[in-house]
Design a protein around this motif. Structure first.
Motif, PDB file in Angstrom:
ATOM      1  N   SER A  23      -6.781  -0.378  -1.786  1.00  0.00           N
ATOM      2  CA  SER A  23      -7.258   0.165  -0.516  1.00  0.00           C
ATOM      3  C   SER A  23      -6.833  -0.787   0.593  1.00  0.00           C
ATOM      4  O   SER A  23      -6.757  -2.002   0.385  1.00  0.00           O
ATOM      5  CB  SER A  23      -8.785   0.313  -0.527  1.00  0.00           C
ATOM      6  OG  SER A  23      -9.276   0.572   0.772  1.00  0.00           O
ATOM      7  N   VAL A  24      -6.579  -0.252   1.768  1.00  0.00           N
ATOM      8  CA  VAL A  24      -6.171  -1.098   2.898  1.00  0.00           C
ATOM      9  C   VAL A  24      -7.321  -1.980   3.367  1.00  0.00           C
ATOM     10  O   VAL A  24      -7.107  -2.971   4.065  1.00  0.00           O
ATOM     11  CB  VAL A  24      -5.660  -0.233   4.067  1.00  0.00           C
ATOM     12  CG1 VAL A  24      -4.389   0.486   3.685  1.00  0.00           C
ATOM     13  CG2 VAL A  24      -6.729   0.756   4.532  1.00  0.00           C
ATOM     14  N   SER A  78       1.919  11.182   4.999  1.00  0.00           N
ATOM     15  CA  SER A  78       1.296  10.824   6.277  1.00  0.00           C
ATOM     16  C   SER A  78      -0.176  11.219   6.317  1.00  0.00           C
ATOM     17  O   SER A  78      -0.937  10.712   7.148  1.00  0.00           O
ATOM     18  CB  SER A  78       2.045  11.504   7.431  1.00  0.00           C
ATOM     19  OG  SER A  78       1.926  12.925   7.329  1.00  0.00           O
ATOM     20  N   LEU A  79      -0.593  12.103   5.408  1.00  0.00           N
ATOM     21  CA  LEU A  79      -1.992  12.547   5.367  1.00  0.00           C
ATOM     22  C   LEU A  79      -2.846  11.664   4.453  1.00  0.00           C
ATOM     23  O   LEU A  79      -4.067  11.800   4.435  1.00  0.00           O
ATOM     24  CB  LEU A  79      -2.060  13.995   4.886  1.00  0.00           C
ATOM     25  CG  LEU A  79      -1.247  15.005   5.707  1.00  0.00           C
ATOM     26  CD1 LEU A  79      -1.319  16.388   5.060  1.00  0.00           C
ATOM     27  CD2 LEU A  79      -1.746  15.046   7.140  1.00  0.00           C
ATOM     28  N   ILE A  80      -2.213  10.786   3.679  1.00  0.00           N
ATOM     29  CA  ILE A  80      -2.961   9.879   2.795  1.00  0.00           C
ATOM     30  C   ILE A  80      -3.116   8.553   3.531  1.00  0.00           C
ATOM     31  O   ILE A  80      -2.191   7.746   3.606  1.00  0.00           O
ATOM     32  CB  ILE A  80      -2.233   9.672   1.452  1.00  0.00           C
ATOM     33  CG1 ILE A  80      -2.034  11.014   0.751  1.00  0.00           C
ATOM     34  CG2 ILE A  80      -3.003   8.705   0.565  1.00  0.00           C
ATOM     35  CD1 ILE A  80      -1.270  10.903  -0.554  1.00  0.00           C
ATOM     36  N   LYS A  81      -4.288   8.339   4.092  1.00  0.00           N
ATOM     37  CA  LYS A  81      -4.526   7.154   4.906  1.00  0.00           C
ATOM     38  C   LYS A  81      -4.973   5.937   4.085  1.00  0.00           C
ATOM     39  O   LYS A  81      -4.819   4.800   4.526  1.00  0.00           O
ATOM     40  CB  LYS A  81      -5.595   7.456   5.966  1.00  0.00           C
ATOM     41  CG  LYS A  81      -5.242   8.613   6.878  1.00  0.00           C
ATOM     42  CD  LYS A  81      -3.946   8.358   7.639  1.00  0.00           C
ATOM     43  CE  LYS A  81      -3.621   9.507   8.593  1.00  0.00           C
ATOM     44  NZ  LYS A  81      -2.326   9.300   9.284  1.00  0.00           N
ATOM     45  N   ASP A  82      -5.529   6.197   2.913  1.00  0.00           N
ATOM     46  CA  ASP A  82      -6.051   5.079   2.119  1.00  0.00           C
ATOM     47  C   ASP A  82      -6.117   5.476   0.659  1.00  0.00           C
ATOM     48  O   ASP A  82      -6.082   6.667   0.309  1.00  0.00           O
ATOM     49  CB  ASP A  82      -7.439   4.668   2.620  1.00  0.00           C
ATOM     50  CG  ASP A  82      -7.825   3.258   2.191  1.00  0.00           C
ATOM     51  OD1 ASP A  82      -6.996   2.577   1.552  1.00  0.00           O
ATOM     52  OD2 ASP A  82      -8.954   2.830   2.495  1.00  0.00           O
ATOM     53  N   TRP A 124      -2.541   4.116  -5.530  1.00  0.00           N
ATOM     54  CA  TRP A 124      -3.559   4.959  -4.900  1.00  0.00           C
ATOM     55  C   TRP A 124      -4.897   4.869  -5.641  1.00  0.00           C
ATOM     56  O   TRP A 124      -5.960   4.857  -5.025  1.00  0.00           O
ATOM     57  CB  TRP A 124      -3.067   6.404  -4.878  1.00  0.00           C
ATOM     58  CG  TRP A 124      -4.063   7.350  -4.268  1.00  0.00           C
ATOM     59  CD1 TRP A 124      -4.330   7.527  -2.939  1.00  0.00           C
ATOM     60  CD2 TRP A 124      -4.930   8.241  -4.971  1.00  0.00           C
ATOM     61  NE1 TRP A 124      -5.314   8.479  -2.780  1.00  0.00           N
ATOM     62  CE2 TRP A 124      -5.691   8.928  -4.005  1.00  0.00           C
ATOM     63  CE3 TRP A 124      -5.129   8.520  -6.317  1.00  0.00           C
ATOM     64  CZ2 TRP A 124      -6.656   9.872  -4.361  1.00  0.00           C
ATOM     65  CZ3 TRP A 124      -6.080   9.469  -6.668  1.00  0.00           C
ATOM     66  CH2 TRP A 124      -6.829  10.137  -5.702  1.00  0.00           C
ATOM     67  N   HIS A 156       0.826  -1.216   0.000  1.00  0.00           N
ATOM     68  CA  HIS A 156       0.000   0.000   0.000  1.00  0.00           C
ATOM     69  C   HIS A 156       0.859   1.265   0.000  1.00  0.00           C
ATOM     70  O   HIS A 156       0.686   2.171   0.831  1.00  0.00           O
ATOM     71  CB  HIS A 156      -0.939   0.016   1.205  1.00  0.00           C
ATOM     72  CG  HIS A 156      -1.840  -1.183   1.283  1.00  0.00           C
ATOM     73  ND1 HIS A 156      -2.780  -1.473   0.318  1.00  0.00           N
ATOM     74  CD2 HIS A 156      -1.922  -2.185   2.200  1.00  0.00           C
ATOM     75  CE1 HIS A 156      -3.417  -2.589   0.638  1.00  0.00           C
ATOM     76  NE2 HIS A 156      -2.908  -3.047   1.777  1.00  0.00           N
TER      77      HIS A 156
END
Length: 811
Positions: A86-87, A183-187, A82, A74
């Protein structure tokens, strides 16, 4: 940038670049190796070509492994990861991310072609250098679409390892100016919810394997024309075309299974432009196979065999252009968008077309002399006519599918057909009818050629079979809609084909070499029968329904509105919408089917689903109950997005305000009876459980009796709990009445409490159910086709192996 894993992207890019240049070098070296006469120089060139080609395969494998690695880890700094992963996705869908986008699917296609090239490299005994030169050259054009190079304003391909911040639309985005943006892109965005089906894990790879396999007969045809060896390629060409047909048809049929289980158009085939684009090369491959068999047996019609084989692979690239250029965006539900590769794909398609036809034109005079049409009524003549009919069928499909292309090329404004399914069915039925009748007639000609006496003795049997097929067709016509009577001709032809081929097998006692073709023809006819029986007159269960009180239920577009817990009659079934269960972004709706009005004999349950997606809206997936003689196919056409009932009911003593509306809040005194809507509520008793002297922890329990209009009484308990300055409630929920009661607080009256009455929000869905009779016949036909093609391929491989063994012994 902080925490970016750019080293993997660089390895992936360099691997593709190395693979591209090594396969280009291999094409050049093999080309020189073909020109050189036999000797040490020729051997050195061929050895060098082999090594460079194998390096290209290894480098392509490295780039594929890198893409798999960054997807599974990921690494959302990469645009491809991206966009499609997806996680939250299960493992099987994470695997499908590899080919979910254009770059990944081209990479998969390239891997398959490179591996098949290795098979040719080590199995081709003759024409090796010319075969590998062509394979390497075509592979070069394919890999060019993955380079992602920018030379001034010229863009060559698109790389799967492009960083998200380097996308053209993100260049000026201030978000990516932050060094810690990652760090702001969680998924990631995740897969298109329509693609989240287990068939999509196996359908695209097999389809792309079919595309790759179509290259090899094309290569053999061009190499044969290049070297002027018109006989050497036939055995290998037939084997590879069989393999291409087997893989491509399997991929298409698996795509149909995906559509049947994931899409709500009510069937397995909708003549969608993307479906058509992959179907057209298959038709040409089938025609090419029969023409090659004619050439192999009779030495005639060489030109047609070469032409159809070349066009088959050209159409594979044309299919890629249609589905990946964005030109079908308005007419197809699952075409790719335009990622700037449309011009690139046009160039590749034209190069392959012009290159192939140039070789064909170079040898035209030689081929024309052996391609004179023989009009004698033979099996080979019937095969030739059948091949031409298949080409006309493919032309009609391709021409209509390409309407957006014609509009763009010639500035037209022609609209595609409104009723797509009806339009194609009407046009394609005559082609299918002719092909089936030609198959049947060819079998009868085979019987006659085997023994005239056998034919004379069995002609009455043949007449009886034809009469049986006709009577069966007319009997089925009693249930056929009048506007689809033309399908009766097709049904007769399919039935007659099955019986005539089986009759021919019995009379001829066919050897295993002929068995594969016969089984495949039977499978095709059975498949057509399954289509006609299942889809010509499906029963829409929700079209005319009544509820338990014999009142007409609400319906919209042949869907019915179901209220949770309320039975509704659908022809021979009584159905009840029992509830829903949410799992992550997917909600499952349980619909129970009963055989009796008392709901005591459950037949089965269906769980159609709704997937929530912020980008694409809600997507509905059907659910199907399979029987031997029918499928009950269902889906939700509308449902509100609400909470998870089963998750709520796991804690049955707390009212979920997402599920209930408070209809009243009033004081009720000890032994007082108050009417709330359809219920009479009586406060029987209130007990206090004081936990400490300071009244810090207190439990107040209210015992209530609720009587419905029918006189049924329920005794329930509500609690008001105080823990310091915090207050809790343990509520009474009566599921069968969709009623909730809450001890809200104490009242200003000493013998009263504040009682809240809650009613469950209406839980309504629009539901549609269709019965497809005997659709199992369709899937049985598909299985028989697969078995027949496998037998044909296996016998061809055995024949070749035995011949090679004999040749080796003779030497």
């Amino acid at each position: 940038m902080i925490n970016e894993h750019t080293v993997w992207g660089e390895i992936g890019k360099l691997s593709i670049l190395l693979s591209f240049f090594m396969v280009l070098f291999s094409a050049i070296i093999f080309g020189f190796g073909h020109i050189l006469k036999a000797g040490d120089d020729k051997k050195r060139f061929i050895r060098t070509g082999k090594i460079s080609y194998l390096i290209h395969v290894i480098a392509l494998g490295v780039s594929s492994s890198v893409l798999v690695y960054i997807i599974f880890h990921h690494y959302f700094e990469y645009a491809y990861v991206w966009k499609y992963s997806s996680v939250l996705m299960p493992l099987k869908y994470t695997i499908a991310c590899f080919w979910a986008g254009q770059e990944g699917s081209f990479l998969l296609w390239g891997v398959f072609q490179s591996v098949l090239g290795v098979v040719v490299l080590f199995t081709a005994k003759k024409m090796q250098s010319s075969l590998m030169a062509i394979i390497a050259l075509v592979q070069t054009t394919l890999l060019s679409s993955l380079l992602g190079l920018h030379i001034g304003s010229l863009h060559i391909g698109s790389s799967p390892f492009l960083l998200l911040r380097n996308l053209p639309e993100n260049i000026g985005n201030t978000f990516f100016h932050n060094a810690n943006y990652l760090s702001l892109i969680k998924d990631g965005m995740g897969l298109n919810p329509l693609l989240e089906n287990y068939w999509m894990v196996i359908h695209p790879p097999i389809l792309f394997l079919g595309y790759a396999a179509a290259l090899i007969p094309f290569v053999y045809a061009i190499a044969s024309l290049w070297e002027g060896e018109y006989r050497e390629w036939l055995q290998s060409g037939i084997r590879w075309i069989l393999f291409a047909i087997l893989t491509l048809s399997t991929g298409i049929l698996l795509g149909g299974a995906w559509a049947y289980e994931s899409l709500t158009f009510g069937g397995f085939w909708a003549w969608d432009p993307v479906e058509n684009a992959s179907f057209v090369p298959l038709l040409f491959l089938i025609a090419s196979l029969h023409l090659l068999l004619i050439v192999y047996r009779k030495g005639a019609h060489h030109f047609f065999a070469y032409f159809f084989t070349i066009i088959s692979y050209v159409l594979v690239w044309y299919a890629s252009f249609l589905t990946r250029s964005g030109i079908l965006g308005q007419t197809s539900v699952h075409a790719f968008g335009n990622d700037g590769l449309s011009v690139h794909l046009v160039v590749i398609t034209l190069l392959i077309l012009v290159g192939g036809l140039s070789f064909l034109a170079y040898r035209y005079r030689v081929l024309a002399s052996s391609s004179k049409l023989k009009t004698s009524f033979t099996v080979d003549f019937l095969m030739l006519i059948g091949s031409l009919v298949l080409s006309l069928s493919a032309f009609q499909i391709s021409f209509t599918t390409s309407i957006p292309v014609w509009n763009k090329l010639f500035d037209l404004h022609v609209a595609p057909p409104l009723n797509v399914t009806g339009f194609y069915n009407y046009w394609q039925t005559p082609f299918a009818f002719i092909v089936l009748m030609l198959i049947a007639l060819s079998q009868l000609k085979l019987v006659k050629s085997t023994s005239v006496n056998i034919y004379k003795r069995t002609r009455y049997t043949l007449i009886a079979l034809a009469c049986f097929c006709l009577s069966t067709t007319l009997f089925f016509g009693l249930w056929m809609p009048k506007d689809e009577y033309y399908l009766l001709f097709l049904l007769f032809a399919a039935l007659f084909t099955v019986l005539s081929v089986m009759f021919s097998m019995f009379q001829r006692k066919a050897n295993i070499k002929a068995l594969g073709g016969m089984v495949t023809h039977i499978g095709f006819a059975v498949f057509v029968i399954g289509i006609i029986v299942a889809f010509s007159n499906p029963q829409i269960l929700t079209k005319e329904i009544r509820d338990k009180n014999n009142n007409h239920a609400i319906r919209s577009d042949q869907s019915i509105m179901l209220k949770r817990g309320h039975p509704t009659k659908l022809k021979e079934y009584y159905i009840v919408y029992k509830g829903r269960t949410a799992k992550q972004n997917e909600t499952f709706y349980q619909i129970d089917f009963y055989k009796d009005s008392l709901l005591s004999k459950k037949a089965f349950s269906l769980s159609p689903t709704m997937k929530q997606n912020e980008r694409m809206g809600n997507v509905f997936n059907p659910a199907t109950q399979h029987f031997l003689n029918k499928d009950v196919y269902s889906y939700i056409s509308f449902a509100e997005v609400v909470g998870d009932l089963k998750k709520t009911n796991a804690n049955t003593n707390v009212i979920d305000l997402n599920e209930f509306n408070r209809t009243s809040k009033n004081p009720i005194s000890f032994k007082q009876t108050v009417r709330y809507g359809d219920y009479n509520v009586t406060l029987d008793d209130v007990k206090a459980d004081i936990k400490d002297v300071g009244y810090t922890n207190v439990d107040l329990t209210a015992h209530l009796s609720i009587q419905s209009q029918s006189g049924v009484v329920q005794h329930v308990v509500c609690k008001f709990i105080k823990r310091g300055d915090t207050y809790f409630n343990e509520d009474a929920i009566i599921e069968t009445w969709d009623l909730g009661l809450r001890f809200e607080m104490t009242s200003s009256k000493s013998d009263a409490i504040e009682l809240g009455v809650y009613n469950r929000k209406p839980d309504l869905i629009l539901f549609k159910a269709i019965v497809f009779p005997w659709i199992s016949v369709l899937w049985m036909g598909a299985l028989i086709i697969f078995v027949g093609l496998s037998i044909s391929l296996f016998t061809r491989l055995l024949t070749t192996q035995s011949r090679n063994t004999l040749t080796t012994k003779a030497e």
